[in-house]
Design a protein around this motif. Structure first.
Motif, PDB file in Angstrom:
ATOM      1  N   UNK A  45       0.853  -1.196   0.000  1.00  0.00           N
ATOM      2  CA  UNK A  45       0.000   0.000   0.000  1.00  0.00           C
ATOM      3  C   UNK A  45       0.885   1.241   0.000  1.00  0.00           C
ATOM      4  N   UNK A  46       0.960   1.903  -1.145  1.00  0.00           N
ATOM      5  CA  UNK A  46       1.779   3.109  -1.255  1.00  0.00           C
ATOM      6  C   UNK A  46       0.925   4.369  -1.414  1.00  0.00           C
ATOM      7  N   UNK A  47      -0.368   4.258  -1.145  1.00  0.00           N
ATOM      8  CA  UNK A  47      -1.248   5.412  -1.328  1.00  0.00           C
ATOM      9  C   UNK A  47      -1.828   5.958  -0.025  1.00  0.00           C
ATOM     10  N   UNK A  48      -1.886   5.134   1.016  1.00  0.00           N
ATOM     11  CA  UNK A  48      -2.512   5.561   2.264  1.00  0.00           C
ATOM     12  C   UNK A  48      -1.610   6.509   3.047  1.00  0.00           C
ATOM     13  N   UNK A  49      -2.203   7.608   3.493  1.00  0.00           N
ATOM     14  CA  UNK A  49      -1.474   8.573   4.316  1.00  0.00           C
ATOM     15  C   UNK A  49      -1.672   8.245   5.791  1.00  0.00           C
ATOM     16  N   UNK A  50      -0.659   8.489   6.609  1.00  0.00           N
ATOM     17  CA  UNK A  50      -0.818   8.282   8.053  1.00  0.00           C
ATOM     18  C   UNK A  50      -1.606   9.436   8.668  1.00  0.00           C
ATOM     19  N   UNK A  51      -1.869   9.326   9.943  1.00  0.00           N
ATOM     20  CA  UNK A  51      -2.464  10.426  10.694  1.00  0.00           C
ATOM     21  C   UNK A  51      -1.446  10.935  11.696  1.00  0.00           C
ATOM     22  N   UNK A  52      -1.568  12.198  12.057  1.00  0.00           N
ATOM     23  CA  UNK A  52      -0.642  12.803  13.017  1.00  0.00           C
ATOM     24  C   UNK A  52      -1.383  13.158  14.296  1.00  0.00           C
ATOM     25  N   UNK A  53      -0.801  12.774  15.406  1.00  0.00           N
ATOM     26  CA  UNK A  53      -1.362  13.113  16.713  1.00  0.00           C
ATOM     27  C   UNK A  53      -0.228  13.536  17.634  1.00  0.00           C
ATOM     28  N   UNK A  54      -0.569  14.318  18.645  1.00  0.00           N
ATOM     29  CA  UNK A  54       0.441  14.731  19.615  1.00  0.00           C
ATOM     30  C   UNK A  54       0.667  13.624  20.633  1.00  0.00           C
ATOM     31  N   UNK A  55       1.940  13.384  20.941  1.00  0.00           N
ATOM     32  CA  UNK A  55       2.256  12.388  21.961  1.00  0.00           C
ATOM     33  C   UNK A  55       2.195  13.027  23.349  1.00  0.00           C
ATOM     34  N   UNK A  56       2.648  12.300  24.356  1.00  0.00           N
ATOM     35  CA  UNK A  56       2.576  12.794  25.732  1.00  0.00           C
ATOM     36  C   UNK A  56       3.407  14.052  25.951  1.00  0.00           C
ATOM     37  N   UNK A  57       4.386  14.260  25.093  1.00  0.00           N
ATOM     38  CA  UNK A  57       5.241  15.443  25.217  1.00  0.00           C
ATOM     39  C   UNK A  57       4.734  16.611  24.381  1.00  0.00           C
ATOM     40  N   UNK A  58       3.579  16.425  23.746  1.00  0.00           N
ATOM     41  CA  UNK A  58       3.009  17.493  22.936  1.00  0.00           C
ATOM     42  C   UNK A  58       3.632  17.635  21.571  1.00  0.00           C
ATOM     43  N   UNK A  59       4.322  16.590  21.123  1.00  0.00           N
ATOM     44  CA  UNK A  59       4.994  16.611  19.819  1.00  0.00           C
ATOM     45  C   UNK A  59       4.195  15.769  18.834  1.00  0.00           C
ATOM     46  N   UNK A  60       4.021  16.284  17.622  1.00  0.00           N
ATOM     47  CA  UNK A  60       3.290  15.538  16.601  1.00  0.00           C
ATOM     48  C   UNK A  60       4.096  14.323  16.148  1.00  0.00           C
ATOM     49  N   UNK A  61       3.419  13.186  16.083  1.00  0.00           N
ATOM     50  CA  UNK A  61       4.024  11.956  15.571  1.00  0.00           C
ATOM     51  C   UNK A  61       3.012  11.272  14.661  1.00  0.00           C
TER      52      UNK A  61
END
Length: 362
Positions: free
Chosen positions: A162-178
């Motif tokens: 699968x080379x078309x699906x984009x991930x999602x971004x969320x903030x971790x416990x340190x407030x950094x997007x991953x």
């Protein structure tokens, strides 16, 4: 450079090779570090997938000082082609092949540790070359950035299905997007790097056509037309700005080809006409930002500047070319010069330039 290599050999003979990191001084700030046969064999196993190639090339561009990297990717009959264009420090002509040798690096004292490990040992490009069908520098130069092309046979080196699906971004416990969820494909690899280097290095990912449109539109916003007036060709411009030199579809196709991007005349016309929208950076798309810092800088508007473009038909350009050629002949007869070919007329946004290629009479 031979004197420095003689010195290296002398020190090695007196103190033992194990105490010396540098095997050869290659010039232009590059050295070849000593490497054991075990390290050479391990290098082939450092790259386990196409996605590994992508992250290593992104790290390489970042370490070369790039704050923008463009990845054009396509796949045909099981062969993945990857183009990496950046605005980093560039590669000297004499090093374009040698940088793929083991332990060749310009970072003798500046190895970098990041979330993917140590970088700067001079093994990344060597490892890529060992695992790819081909890997080469298409064009570069000191201060001009670089264009790398890597071609991979996916039957020999795997990639995610699968080379078309984009991930999602969320903030971790340190407030950094991953990045969360989604396959670990090329898109996610680019996104993870972009988040790690957020506001330090923008990444643009798309098809060759999309990347060409993005490069052209960004270059047209950034380049001052007056700076192009005395340029004979685009080679003096940074690689990511060269498509902005194109005056018509023919120019566009030729310049794109030097960057490893092959497009049709119809596609070139569509890009020039603004029918193919430029890409947003992967971080802007992932975080749903309207613009990235670099895009905001490019979009600062000078309200006093007249941005209306000049358009002249091909027939009128041809007629004008014939007229100036006739007038030029009067000058040529007095100074014993000949006109080589027809005058070249370029129509830019706010000026017209005419170039006469000359030959002197014997």
């Amino acid at each position: 450079m031979s004197d420095s290599n003689d010195l290296i050999a002398f020190i090695a003979s007196m103190s033992g090779e194990g105490n010396l990191r540098v095997e050869e001084n290659l010039g232009d700030g590059y050295v070849k570090l000593r490497v054991s046969e075990a390290e050479r064999r391990q290098a082939k196993h450092d790259i386990q997938s196409v996605e590994d190639i992508v992250i290593e090339m992104l790290r390489n561009a970042r370490d070369a000082g790039a704050d923008r990297v463009y990845i054009a990717t396509s796949k045909e009959e099981g062969v993945r082609t990857l183009l990496f264009l950046d605005n980093g420090s560039g590669v000297p002509m004499g090093m374009m092949e040698r940088i793929f040798d083991a332990r060749v690096t310009s970072k003798l004292e500046t190895m970098k540790m990041d979330k993917w490990g140590v970088h700067g040992r001079g093994m990344a490009l060597f490892s890529i070359k060992q695992n790819a069908q081909s890997a080469e520098v298409l064009t570069s130069g000191p201060g001009l950035g670089s264009v790398f092309r890597v071609i991979v046979d996916c039957s020999s080196l795997k990639e995610r299905v699968d080379q078309s699906t984009w991930p999602q971004a969320e903030k971790n416990d340190e407030g950094v997007f991953v990045c969360t969820r989604g396959p670990h494909n090329i898109v996610r690899t680019a996104c993870e790097f972009a988040l790690e280097e957020l506001r330090g290095c923008d990444v643009f990912l798309g098809t060759p056509t999309e990347i060409a449109s993005t490069l052209y539109n960004q270059a047209r916003r950034e380049l001052d037309a007056s700076s192009l007036l005395f340029m004979d060709d685009e080679s003096g411009l940074p690689v990511i700005s060269r498509l902005g030199f194109a005056a018509d579809a023919s120019d566009f196709i030729q310049i794109a080809s030097t960057l490893g991007i092959e497009i049709s005349e119809r596609t070139a016309h569509r890009i020039l006409a603004g029918s193919i929208a430029p890409l947003r950076s992967v971080s802007a798309r992932l975080l749903r930002e309207r613009t990235t810092p670099s895009e905001r800088l490019m979009r600062q508007v000078d309200l006093e500047r007249d941005r209306r473009g000049l358009k002249i038909s091909k027939d009128d350009i041809a007629s004008f070319s014939r007229a100036v050629e006739k007038d030029f002949n009067d000058l040529a007869s007095r100074y014993y010069i000949n006109l080589l070919g027809e005058p070249k007329v370029r129509v830019l946004k706010d000026k017209i330039t005419v170039t006469f290629d000359l030959g002197k009479e014997e």
